[in-house]
Design an enzyme around this catalytic site. Structure first.
Site, PDB file in Angstrom:
ATOM      1  N   LYS A 246      43.341  45.133  44.245  1.00 24.60           N
ATOM      2  CA  LYS A 246      41.966  45.036  43.293  1.00 24.60           C
ATOM      3  C   LYS A 246      40.759  45.277  43.114  1.00 24.60           C
ATOM      4  O   LYS A 246      40.966  45.878  44.439  1.00 24.60           O
ATOM      5  CB  LYS A 246      42.116  43.414  43.009  1.00 24.60           C
TER       6      LYS A 246
ATOM      7  N   ASP B  40      41.797  34.811  47.833  1.00 24.34           N
ATOM      8  CA  ASP B  40      42.157  35.360  46.874  1.00 24.34           C
ATOM      9  C   ASP B  40      42.804  35.955  46.906  1.00 24.34           C
ATOM     10  O   ASP B  40      44.179  37.113  45.737  1.00 24.34           O
ATOM     11  CB  ASP B  40      41.799  37.537  47.560  1.00 24.34           C
TER      12      ASP B  40
END
Length: 287
Positions: A16, A141
């Site tokens: 990401k 996350d």
């Protein structure tokens, strides 16, 4: 009947990028409130899973310096085993290409892919909400990887608003060979902690900055040097607390061209930003 012992399920664990990272305050528990935009890359680790019926977990290869039971992949699997029963087990293989401590979310993505894949393999039928709640106990996350959608995130990163309209651009990602200590960054007295909150429309229109970048480049000059280099081609930013940095481009050809012009000592790759996780594309594709 098929011999399930030989059937492996291969699932991506994508990287990401934090396209922006604003820190809007510090909470009484020491954690920070933030606003960030997450987008996945079509690049990352790969995990392979094979079911076992003896309750055993294996993971190979071993990760240097990380005890087996401390590995986020194993911790994720253990949490699901509590719901699956004593006979549920798995052999797991990890093809690791994302750097540890690079700000690309590799460990969190590996944990999320484990939750998603074993939920499918063990036929637990847990919802994404339930898996995201489990994932949050492993790291802030993890939920965004579980949910699998590009998102505007608030809180400590767990309050997610999907952003399907986010432009899917090409990126050059440079990974300086330093390991950033995240705890050190968030405890540093020079860290900006009072950025005014913005709304999603403003984030999409104006972009935003990374509030960790100034402290990180002061403590790790190699990252500042890489930023200066990449800035010659396109505006460069750091993802997360680093060390990786990125610039965006309108086409794959342009991204590859820039990547080829970087000095040989830089570890870099090109990838496309995608708004749906590659893990979801594999696990939830139409039959």
């Amino acid at each position: 009947m098929a011999d399930t012992s030989s059937i492996w399920l291969d699932v991506p664990a994508p990287a990401k990028l934090n396209l922006m990272l604003h820190i809007t305050g510090r909470r009484p528990d020491g954690y920070h409130n933030l606003q960030t935009v997450f987008q996945f890359l079509d690049y990352g680790d790969t995990l392979s899973f094979r079911a076992r019926d003896d309750g055993q977990l294996t993971l190979e290869p071993a990760v240097d310096g990380v005890p087996f039971e401390d590995n986020l992949i194993v911790r994720a699997a253990r949490l699901l085993q509590q719901k699956a029963g004593k006979h549920a087990g798995a052999d797991i293989r990890l093809k690791k290409i994302l750097p540890m401590g690079g700000g690309l979310g590799g460990g969190s993505s590996d944990a999320a892919t484990t939750l998603l894949a074993l939920n499918t393999m063990w036929q637990l039928n847990l919802s994404l909400d339930e898996l995201a709640a489990i994932g949050l106990t492993l790291g802030a996350d993890v939920p965004v990887f579980v949910r699998g959608e590009a998102a505007f995130a608030e809180g400590v990163g767990e309050v997610l608003t999907p952003l399907p309209e986010l432009e899917e651009r090409w990126f050059v990602v440079v990974c300086p060979q330093v390991h950033v200590n995240t705890a050190k960054i968030f405890s540093h007295e020079g860290l900006t902690r009072n950025t005014d909150p913005i709304n999603i429309r403003t984030a999409l229109r104006q972009g935003g900055r990374n509030d960790c970048q100034q402290v990180v480049t002061m403590l790790y000059p190699e990252i500042g040097k890489a930023l200066n280099l990449l800035n010659k081609f396109s505006h460069a930013k750091m993802t997360g607390t680093g060390a990786c940095i990125f610039s965006s481009f309108g086409s794959e050809t342009e991204a590859i061209s820039v990547s080829e012009q970087l000095p040989a000592e830089y570890v870099a790759f090109t990838a496309k930003g995608v708004n749906q996780s590659p893990a979801h594309k594999v696990l939830f594709r139409p039959s």
